[in-house]
Write a protein that holds these residues in place. Structure first.
Motif, PDB file in Angstrom:
ATOM      1  N   UNK A 198       0.826  -1.216   0.000  1.00 49.11           N
ATOM      2  CA  UNK A 198       0.000   0.000   0.000  1.00 49.11           C
ATOM      3  C   UNK A 198       0.854   1.257   0.000  1.00 49.11           C
ATOM      4  N   UNK A 215       1.871   3.613  -3.208  1.00 47.82           N
ATOM      5  CA  UNK A 215       1.144   4.762  -3.746  1.00 47.82           C
ATOM      6  C   UNK A 215       1.793   6.091  -3.361  1.00 47.82           C
ATOM      7  N   UNK A 269       4.070   1.305 -10.000  1.00 43.22           N
ATOM      8  CA  UNK A 269       3.070   0.946  -8.996  1.00 43.22           C
ATOM      9  C   UNK A 269       2.416  -0.392  -9.332  1.00 43.22           C
ATOM     10  N   UNK A 318       3.001  -3.845  -7.334  1.00 42.67           N
ATOM     11  CA  UNK A 318       1.809  -4.336  -6.638  1.00 42.67           C
ATOM     12  C   UNK A 318       1.596  -5.808  -6.979  1.00 42.67           C
ATOM     13  N   UNK A 333     -10.394  -4.592  11.371  1.00 47.04           N
ATOM     14  CA  UNK A 333     -10.227  -3.417  10.520  1.00 47.04           C
ATOM     15  C   UNK A 333      -9.947  -2.175  11.374  1.00 47.04           C
ATOM     16  N   UNK A 336      -6.489  -8.381   2.847  1.00 49.43           N
ATOM     17  CA  UNK A 336      -7.306  -7.321   2.235  1.00 49.43           C
ATOM     18  C   UNK A 336      -7.644  -6.252   3.262  1.00 49.43           C
ATOM     19  N   UNK A 382      -4.759  -3.945   3.700  1.00 50.16           N
ATOM     20  CA  UNK A 382      -4.622  -2.975   2.609  1.00 50.16           C
ATOM     21  C   UNK A 382      -5.688  -1.885   2.734  1.00 50.16           C
ATOM     22  N   UNK A 383      -6.935  -2.285   3.003  1.00 51.03           N
ATOM     23  CA  UNK A 383      -8.002  -1.296   3.207  1.00 51.03           C
ATOM     24  C   UNK A 383      -7.640  -0.326   4.335  1.00 51.03           C
ATOM     25  N   UNK A 402      -4.708   1.980   3.273  1.00 51.17           N
ATOM     26  CA  UNK A 402      -5.089   2.941   2.243  1.00 51.17           C
ATOM     27  C   UNK A 402      -5.946   4.060   2.848  1.00 51.17           C
ATOM     28  N   UNK A 432      -6.215  -9.177  -5.830  1.00 54.99           N
ATOM     29  CA  UNK A 432      -5.012  -8.325  -5.833  1.00 54.99           C
ATOM     30  C   UNK A 432      -5.223  -7.123  -6.761  1.00 54.99           C
ATOM     31  N   UNK A 433      -5.772  -7.355  -7.944  1.00 48.88           N
ATOM     32  CA  UNK A 433      -5.997  -6.247  -8.881  1.00 48.88           C
ATOM     33  C   UNK A 433      -7.023  -5.275  -8.300  1.00 48.88           C
ATOM     34  N   UNK A 447      -7.557  -4.767  -5.085  1.00 50.31           N
ATOM     35  CA  UNK A 447      -6.873  -4.015  -4.022  1.00 50.31           C
ATOM     36  C   UNK A 447      -5.936  -2.953  -4.594  1.00 50.31           C
ATOM     37  N   UNK A 448      -5.354  -3.256  -5.772  1.00 45.24           N
ATOM     38  CA  UNK A 448      -4.489  -2.288  -6.441  1.00 45.24           C
ATOM     39  C   UNK A 448      -5.276  -1.005  -6.734  1.00 45.24           C
ATOM     40  N   UNK A 449      -6.535  -1.165  -7.120  1.00 42.68           N
ATOM     41  CA  UNK A 449      -7.392   0.007  -7.373  1.00 42.68           C
ATOM     42  C   UNK A 449      -7.697   0.737  -6.062  1.00 42.68           C
ATOM     43  N   UNK A 454      -5.967   0.754  -3.250  1.00 38.00           N
ATOM     44  CA  UNK A 454      -4.770   1.396  -2.703  1.00 38.00           C
ATOM     45  C   UNK A 454      -4.340   2.593  -3.540  1.00 38.00           C
ATOM     46  N   UNK A 455      -4.894   2.700  -4.756  1.00 41.47           N
ATOM     47  CA  UNK A 455      -4.560   3.812  -5.646  1.00 41.47           C
ATOM     48  C   UNK A 455      -5.337   5.078  -5.273  1.00 41.47           C
ATOM     49  N   UNK A 486      -4.117   8.703  -4.397  1.00 41.74           N
ATOM     50  CA  UNK A 486      -3.545   9.571  -5.429  1.00 41.74           C
ATOM     51  C   UNK A 486      -4.602  10.470  -6.088  1.00 41.74           C
TER      52      UNK A 486
END
Lengths: 199, 199, 199, 199
Positions: free
Chosen positions: B27, B30, B58, B62, C17, D18, D21-22, D25, D91-92, D94-96, D98-99, D102
């Motif tokens: 994470x 980013x 990124x 990732x 969480x 997950x 990551x949440x 982020x 994973x993909x 989570x990539x969104x 974690x983005x 930005x």
């Protein structure tokens, strides 16, 4: 028997929270390493080599925090209950652990600088010494009179762990005393530090 | 039978801690993407497009860290015990994983720069190769002679996993060798890199 | 009976969480402490001492977030179910907790500045007051009519906890009112703040 | 029956990762809010008010990520198995997620700027739309033909959830189309944006 409420997992959420702080503190170390800027005529490889104190600090502090985590982990396998004082001691202990990235960055920035190296090393050792002190206090509180430790735990094991923690703490404090004597004399002296990469 | 003390969840807190480091490292990627500054006459859209190496880095990192996490996850379904050496190897392995954001930022900064691209790619590949080496060492240690693996696990499965890890490691090392030969010659050459956005 | 699906661990993932957010917010506090730059003639030790508001802010906010975490932890030992409204209230509450590093940095930057100190302290107290309000709302919602609390919980305990939370909330709001009266008068006055270390 | 190996908690470590990551982020959003610098004659309070887009972005994205987390949480209460494809899609996805910090920072920086606002809003909406697409794909894969969902789950519930996700995804895409038409014309126009606070 749920993870958050049972009698026998009384320290479960405390450990989860502590693990989170350990994991974040250890991973945040990387953000202290800045990408070098190549200014015209230099080699990126040389620039990267020049930044060795950053990698050195990263590696040392990663191992230190990892070791402290492993010790915390082992200790809490024996601690089966928690109370307000344990919570408080653990928070103060975590405050020291989460502080480590700062003296690490300080060390990386000033280790090549004759004038300021001693101060940076002293702050680094001092942080570890204070961390060790709270680690030991936490253990004394939990293990003393089997306060928060299961009666079934072997007293010899408890005493051995206590001895180990006290010894480790003294070692850190000795290391601190060892680096302290050399005073930072040259207040007005010119800085000789090579312009290091700073964000 | 609690999550933090039982015999059969001996690696539980190790996995939780590792997952924390993985989640944070992935994470943190980013924060290497900076908001572009529009200087008077430029289009924000163009500026954002110009920053493609950051998004590329990124996405690649990732996926890399996600894949490494999935492998770690699978491996630890078989590893049922832990000891000091496993803890140490895991910490060193995590040190490599948590390092990945740095070569990612390096790659994003220098991938457009003919002069320094090779160095950046080599550092990136090198980090992955070293990570793979420690991953393999960890597995060798745990799976060798069923040291920390349940006796009930099929030996064919163990051998297949070992083969896969060794293969993966060799692949990374080959990739590193492949990018290394092209030397960084032009030490004194002018920088041609477009002034990229740096924090 | 798994950690993620059983009836009796309905709040498990909510707590995990929340613990994650707490652990990250508390550990992120360190990145607000910048390594001082020694400009030629100064002592690194003096520079470090000058940065005391940063350490002060770090320590205060670490203890505050740690205390809030411990309260959240205690409360969720009684809350055994969750619903959409609890989820929402918890997210808004976490939004306040995760915001704390910002007023902490503000406080550290302006506590030595006579002109701006009041504003910084008010923002800091205000954030804690709002956090306490949502904390109390969350508890009211969950504990009112045993909505999400186990029927087996002693009503006296519930009422005692409610009283404690309301009292805590009022205390924070009073603290806020106490710091607010002193107005920020000197809009056009010269800044007297010592050039503090900023990233 | 351990948290990391049992049949019925097959998705346990996936969810833990997950959640990590949440949580990271969502908490990292705060580091985009910089402490304002008061330059001589200004009021700190005014400066803080001027920075409202940062707080706005923080609040919006906190609620967005919180909502996405709650949906992920609900979905994985029904998904009882995992496989390589689910891991990859997750994973993909989570990539969104974690983005998101930005485009949030982008939005906060350019929302007051007539010239660039549209681009910033489009990037923000676009990120949410792509996140929703992968969320829906993940659900399609897991729920289709009860691939990874327990046979005991009511088919009507499954279909209702699918409908809800498709609807949500379409809503995000529509929002994106809605903001896109207004083109970013004035490439050469003067910037009118007030000098915002940037680190």
């Amino acid at each position: 028997m749920t993870a958050s409420g049972g009698q026998d997992s009384d320290t479960g959420r405390l450990e989860t929270f502590s693990d989170g702080v350990f994991a974040i503190a250890i991973t945040l170390l990387i953000i202290e390493i800045a990408v070098p800027h190549t200014e015209g005529t230099e080699s990126l490889f040389d620039e990267l080599v020049q930044a060795w104190p950053s990698y050195f600090g990263y590696a040392i502090s990663f191992l230190v925090i990892g070791t402290v985590w492993a010790n915390h982990h082992n200790r809490f396998r024996l601690i089966s209950r928690s109370d307000h004082i344990l919570l408080f001691l653990n928070i103060v202990f975590l405050m020291c652990v989460a502080f480590i990235p700062f003296p690490t960055a300080l060390l990386a920035d000033y280790i090549r600088d004759e004038q300021y190296r001693v101060t940076a090393v002293a702050v680094y050792s001092g942080t570890l010494a204070v961390t060790a002190v709270f680690f030991t206090l936490l253990w004394f509180y939990a293990a003393g009179n089997y306060r928060l430790v299961d009666r079934a735990v072997d007293p010899l094991l408890l005493r051995a762990m206590t001895r180990r923690y006290v010894f480790g703490m003294l070692l850190y404090i000795l290391a601190l005393i060892f680096v302290l004597p050399e005073p930072e004399v040259s207040r007005g002296a010119r800085r000789t530090r090579r312009g290091s990469v700073r964000r």
